[in-house]
Design a protein around this motif. Sequence first.
Motif, PDB file in Angstrom:
ATOM      1  N   ASP A   1     -84.543 -71.879 -32.741  1.00 20.55           N
ATOM      2  CA  ASP A   1     -83.167 -72.956 -32.685  1.00 20.55           C
ATOM      3  C   ASP A   1     -82.546 -72.945 -34.272  1.00 20.55           C
ATOM      4  O   ASP A   1     -82.875 -73.540 -35.253  1.00 20.55           O
ATOM      5  CB  ASP A   1     -83.733 -74.303 -32.429  1.00 20.55           C
ATOM      6  CG  ASP A   1     -82.416 -75.374 -32.539  1.00 20.55           C
ATOM      7  OD1 ASP A   1     -81.334 -74.984 -32.930  1.00 20.55           O
ATOM      8  OD2 ASP A   1     -82.739 -76.400 -32.089  1.00 20.55           O
TER       9      ASP A   1
ATOM     10  N   LYS B   1     -85.679 -80.531 -27.982  1.00 22.72           N
ATOM     11  CA  LYS B   1     -84.981 -80.130 -26.825  1.00 22.72           C
ATOM     12  C   LYS B   1     -84.965 -81.231 -25.888  1.00 22.72           C
ATOM     13  O   LYS B   1     -83.842 -81.045 -24.948  1.00 22.72           O
ATOM     14  CB  LYS B   1     -85.203 -78.775 -26.374  1.00 22.72           C
ATOM     15  CG  LYS B   1     -84.999 -77.514 -27.460  1.00 22.72           C
ATOM     16  CD  LYS B   1     -83.586 -77.602 -27.892  1.00 22.72           C
ATOM     17  CE  LYS B   1     -83.194 -76.438 -28.880  1.00 22.72           C
ATOM     18  NZ  LYS B   1     -81.869 -76.588 -29.321  1.00 22.72           N
TER      19      LYS B   1
ATOM     20  N   PRO C   1     -83.398 -85.660 -26.243  1.00 23.76           N
ATOM     21  CA  PRO C   1     -83.731 -84.810 -27.323  1.00 23.76           C
ATOM     22  C   PRO C   1     -83.835 -85.367 -28.882  1.00 23.76           C
ATOM     23  O   PRO C   1     -83.096 -86.259 -28.777  1.00 23.76           O
ATOM     24  CB  PRO C   1     -82.427 -83.672 -27.127  1.00 23.76           C
ATOM     25  CG  PRO C   1     -82.053 -83.844 -26.016  1.00 23.76           C
ATOM     26  CD  PRO C   1     -82.224 -85.292 -25.701  1.00 23.76           C
TER      27      PRO C   1
ATOM     28  N   GLU D   1     -83.438 -83.418 -31.514  1.00 19.14           N
ATOM     29  CA  GLU D   1     -82.947 -82.526 -32.794  1.00 19.14           C
ATOM     30  C   GLU D   1     -81.943 -83.083 -33.588  1.00 19.14           C
ATOM     31  O   GLU D   1     -81.707 -82.586 -34.791  1.00 19.14           O
ATOM     32  CB  GLU D   1     -82.230 -81.281 -31.903  1.00 19.14           C
ATOM     33  CG  GLU D   1     -81.397 -81.329 -30.898  1.00 19.14           C
ATOM     34  CD  GLU D   1     -80.988 -80.243 -30.155  1.00 19.14           C
ATOM     35  OE1 GLU D   1     -81.415 -79.002 -30.689  1.00 19.14           O
ATOM     36  OE2 GLU D   1     -80.184 -80.405 -29.194  1.00 19.14           O
TER      37      GLU D   1
END
Length: 348
Positions: free
Chosen positions: A161, A195, A201, A203
């Motif tokens: 990522d 994710k 998520p 992130e």
Amino acid sequence: MSRKRTENDTESGTATPVDRFGFLKQEHASKARTTTTTASSTNHDREERKVRKWRKMIGVGGSDWKHYVRRKPNVVKRRIRKGIPDCLRGLVWQLISGSRDLLLMNPGVYEQLVIYETSASELDIIRDISRTFPSHVFFQKRHGPGQRSLYNVLKAYSVYDRDVGYVQGMGFIAGLLLLYMSEEDAFWLLVALLKGAVHAPMEGLYHAGLPLVQQYLFQLESLVKELIPKLGEHFTQEMINPSMYASQWFITVFSYSFPFPLALRIWDVFLSEGVKIVFKVGLALLKYCQDELVKLPFEKLIHALKTFPEDAMNPDTLLPLAYPIKVSKRLEELKVEYEKTIAKPVQP
């Protein structure tokens, strides 16, 4: 299966005095040991019964897990809240997070990322490796197996990522996972978390500007004012905001500064129920310590919010106070409110 890291994972020929989780023992720990000897056999028997229940529930290698969760979700929730047996923790974490499915669907991907790809974050990761759980025997040896595994997982994710890349707080999450599972398992659990394989998520905790951290701090500040108004008012008077004490709660899900036994119990519930447990634990902790906190001026307050008393950090004391706190509906409302505030055009 669960792969617990203890003193057996060191390359030293001498025995290292560590606690049952693999952390170097503090000097005062041995003094407390004599008072707990009589209870140890009872606790062992209780733990054995607990392990047998869990093995029956999950089946061989987790084969019965999904069936049991569908049949008895409330039993599963209750048992997770009481604490997953340490010997099964790694496997159960993979099952409840959805990472086991990701691993099976992506054979060979982790090896590709580690061996054949390069990352722009490699030097940053190397710089931070020694700062992750420095008192744990698995991570102590410079360039040892623990530090190599941690580097590999973080490097692999930074390639997987590239929008997130690597942020320092990720090391404590990856490090915690590596104490209970292999590199590849830890990598896919990190993917599942960031994710959103099961829950929202994560992130956004690590994107530039830490946007999800800012949202969580906004929500927490509002909840403190609503649910612990006396303390909320004192915080306002002393100009204390959650960024001064709670950012690491969210960025590392309590793995950075909380006692390890408490952090593990929180992680059991976090992987099962999502980020709301972070709010619940934070609110329960502040409420438990409220009477002392409201007496303190700014400087002492900042210190107290980073060094909570030992009794407040007992999982069997704090978690029963946290579980009944209702936050889900209010968190959704505050999320909408926060999104409106950041969408407003800046006045010239």
